[in-house]
Design a protein around this motif. Structure first.
Motif, short mmCIF file in Angstrom:
data_model
loop_
_atom_site.label_atom_id
_atom_site.label_comp_id
_atom_site.label_asym_id
_atom_site.label_seq_id
_atom_site.Cartn_x
_atom_site.Cartn_y
_atom_site.Cartn_z
N CYS A 246 0.84 -1.20 0.00
CA CYS A 246 0.00 0.00 0.00
C CYS A 246 0.88 1.26 0.00
O CYS A 246 0.66 2.19 -0.78
CB CYS A 246 -0.89 -0.06 1.23
SG CYS A 246 -1.93 1.36 1.45
N LEU A 247 1.92 1.24 0.85
CA LEU A 247 2.80 2.41 0.93
C LEU A 247 3.59 2.60 -0.36
O LEU A 247 3.84 3.73 -0.80
CB LEU A 247 3.76 2.28 2.13
CG LEU A 247 3.07 2.44 3.50
CD1 LEU A 247 4.03 2.11 4.61
CD2 LEU A 247 2.53 3.85 3.66
N LEU A 253 2.45 7.22 -6.39
CA LEU A 253 1.48 8.25 -6.76
C LEU A 253 1.96 9.67 -6.44
O LEU A 253 1.61 10.62 -7.12
CB LEU A 253 0.15 8.02 -6.01
CG LEU A 253 -0.73 6.86 -6.46
CD1 LEU A 253 -1.91 6.70 -5.52
CD2 LEU A 253 -1.24 7.12 -7.87
N THR A 254 2.73 9.79 -5.37
CA THR A 254 3.06 11.14 -4.89
C THR A 254 4.49 11.59 -5.21
O THR A 254 4.79 12.78 -5.14
CB THR A 254 2.88 11.22 -3.35
OG1 THR A 254 3.60 10.12 -2.77
CG2 THR A 254 1.44 11.14 -2.95
N PHE A 275 0.34 -7.47 7.47
CA PHE A 275 -0.90 -7.52 6.68
C PHE A 275 -2.06 -6.96 7.50
O PHE A 275 -2.18 -7.26 8.69
CB PHE A 275 -1.19 -8.96 6.26
CG PHE A 275 -0.19 -9.47 5.26
CD1 PHE A 275 -0.43 -9.35 3.90
CD2 PHE A 275 1.01 -10.04 5.68
CE1 PHE A 275 0.49 -9.80 2.98
CE2 PHE A 275 1.94 -10.49 4.76
CZ PHE A 275 1.68 -10.37 3.41
N VAL A 276 -2.88 -6.19 6.81
CA VAL A 276 -3.99 -5.53 7.50
C VAL A 276 -5.25 -5.68 6.65
O VAL A 276 -5.19 -5.61 5.42
CB VAL A 276 -3.65 -4.03 7.71
CG1 VAL A 276 -4.88 -3.25 8.12
CG2 VAL A 276 -2.55 -3.86 8.74
N SER A 277 -6.38 -5.90 7.32
CA SER A 277 -7.64 -5.97 6.59
C SER A 277 -8.09 -4.53 6.31
O SER A 277 -8.30 -3.75 7.24
CB SER A 277 -8.66 -6.69 7.45
OG SER A 277 -9.94 -6.43 6.97
N ILE A 283 -7.18 3.69 2.31
CA ILE A 283 -5.92 3.83 3.06
C ILE A 283 -4.90 4.58 2.20
O ILE A 283 -4.13 5.41 2.70
CB ILE A 283 -5.39 2.45 3.52
CG1 ILE A 283 -6.39 1.83 4.50
CG2 ILE A 283 -4.03 2.54 4.17
CD1 ILE A 283 -6.63 2.63 5.78
N VAL A 284 -4.90 4.32 0.90
CA VAL A 284 -4.02 5.08 0.00
C VAL A 284 -4.38 6.57 0.13
O VAL A 284 -3.51 7.42 0.27
CB VAL A 284 -4.18 4.59 -1.46
CG1 VAL A 284 -3.54 5.57 -2.43
CG2 VAL A 284 -3.55 3.21 -1.63
N GLN A 285 -5.68 6.85 0.13
CA GLN A 285 -6.15 8.24 0.25
C GLN A 285 -5.61 8.89 1.54
O GLN A 285 -5.16 10.04 1.52
CB GLN A 285 -7.67 8.22 0.26
CG GLN A 285 -8.32 9.59 0.19
CD GLN A 285 -9.81 9.50 0.52
OE1 GLN A 285 -10.43 8.45 0.40
NE2 GLN A 285 -10.37 10.60 0.96
#
Ligand SMILES: Nc1ncnc2c1ncn2[C@@H]1O[C@H](COP(=O)(O)OP(=O)(O)O)[C@@H](O)[C@H]1O
Ligand SMILES: [Mg+2]
Length: 388
Positions: A246-247, A253-254, A275-277, A283-285
């Motif tokens: 995710c990170l 993106l940034t 790992f996270v649900s 979360i990206v936002q």
């Protein structure tokens, strides 16, 4: 469901079977009586469910009917009926001790009646031990099932309560935000309306004010876009993802914007196995929001450092900058909707981030030192399946 099947279907069938067997084997002393007692027993069994208030009276008649039924049929197979009856009563009484006592009483009745028609030999005496032990086992198994059922119901209730709580919180925040939004939009609208009216009535040239008007319009637009993003129904797209992935997505993106602003993202300290649900896009936002804030806080070139760690079985992400920092007194306000210190800001970014993180069962906190920088710490509960 299965228990109901047992009490409403299997038990009556079993009673009919015992009646049939007793008559066929010529054990019964009175065929009519045995049938009547069987009917009485089955009727009580049904009535108990309908008239729960009179459970105690109906079940007393039911026990007496069973004892007489057993005595008349003279078949040891009645033992199963005692056991099924015992299991049914266990659902209505609380506590193992009471259950064991009831089992003991029922099996004693059974034994006394059995002894009345069977010869007293060593087999018969040893069978008593077996009967008591079986009833004890039944009591323990049923108590275990009841306990499990109770725990399951409690968890379901708890989850429902939690969901309701979140919903209420979200609605409260939404109402607060909607009121704030109306307030925020009213001012620029009044300004624009004033310009238009002035221009219409006095032929006033508003061209020099175009930029200002446009700025106000785009701010209103930004406000409504962010508000809509927040208020749109939360479609649950929860799946297990690696926070590291995710990170990486956030950075891809940034990064170009960060670099073109003269800054740098440092992401060297990370644990790739967390790992996270989560709702990945949300979360990206969150992280994009934090990086944008970090960028906006740095006047001079600086680093945005991201760290991903496993702390006390939680995935912890730290996003730190080398920006202007936040005053101690202002730190409390940054998560409030519409709190902003920027001329172009909406003040919605962090409140939305906080809501999203809370929806994921996590927390977000900030620490800051003026003129040195700010650090946001986000904790997520780890997904239990992937927990190491
Ligand atoms: N990394 C940061 N460094 C300094 N101040 C920050 C940082 N992040 C947030 N803030 C403060 O919190 C306020 C609210 O942030 P946010 O909710 O994202 O709204 P906005 O960015 O539109 O102002 C900002 O206006 C700023 O004053
Ligand atoms: Mg922001």
């Amino acid at each position: 469901m299965f228990f109901r099947l047992m009490y409403q279907i299997v038990l009556p069938i079993y009673v009919i079977f015992v009646i049939f067997s007793s008559i066929t084997l010529e054990r019964s002393q009175n065929n009519i009586l045995i049938i009547l007692l069987g009917i009485l027993f089955i009727t009580c069994n049904y009535l108990e469910r309908i008239y729960l208030r009179y459970f105690i009276y109906i079940s007393t008649i039911e026990i007496i009917a069973l004892l007489l039924f057993h005595f008349t049929t003279q078949l040891n197979w009645c033992y199963s009926i005692y056991i099924i009856l015992l299991s049914k009563f266990l659902f209505h009484i609380k506590g193992v001790v009471k259950g064991i006592f009831l089992g003991f009483v029922l099996i004693t009745f059974y034994t006394v009646i059995r002894i009345s028609y069977t010869p007293g030999n060593s087999y018969s005496i040893l069978a008593i031990g077996s009967d008591y032990l079986t009833s004890l086992a039944v009591v323990l198994i049923i108590q275990y099932i009841i306990e499990m059922e109770r725990k399951k119901n409690y968890l379901i209730e708890e989850k429902k309560r939690e969901e309701l709580h979140y919903k209420e919180e979200k609605n409260k925040l939404l109402a607060e935000m909607a009121a704030g939004l109306a307030h925020e939009i009213k001012n620029p609208l009044t300004i624009i309306q004033g310009f238009l009216q002035h221009s219409k009535e006095h032929d006033y040239n508003i061209q020099p004010w175009y930029d200002l008007i446009q700025g106000e319009v785009s701010r209103m637009n930004k406000l409504t876009v962010e508000f809509l993003q927040f208020s749109k129904p939360m479609v649950s797209l929860y799946q297990t993802y690696s926070i590291h992935e995710c990170l990486k997505k956030v950075i891809s993106l940034t990064e170009s914007k960060v670099i073109s602003s003269g800054h740098k993202i440092v992401y060297t300290e990370y644990n790739p196995h967390l790992f996270v649900s989560m709702d990945f896009d949300k979360i990206v936002q969150v992280f994009v929001n934090l990086i944008n804030n970090a960028m906006e806080s740095m006047v001079e070139n600086g680093d945005i450092t991201i760290r991903l760690l496993n702390v006390e079985n939680k995935a912890v992400v730290e996003v730190s900058d080398m920006g202007v920092g936040i005053r101690e007194t202002d730190l409390k306000k940054i998560f409030s909707p519409f709190y902003t210190t920027k001329s172009e800001g909406t003040g919605l970014g962090l409140s939305i981030c906080q809501k999203i993180i809370q929806d994921h069962g996590g927390t977000i906190d900030a620490t800051s030192i003026l003129k040195q920088g700010t650090s946001f710490t986000i904790c997520f509960p780890l997904d239990s399946v992937h927990e190491q």
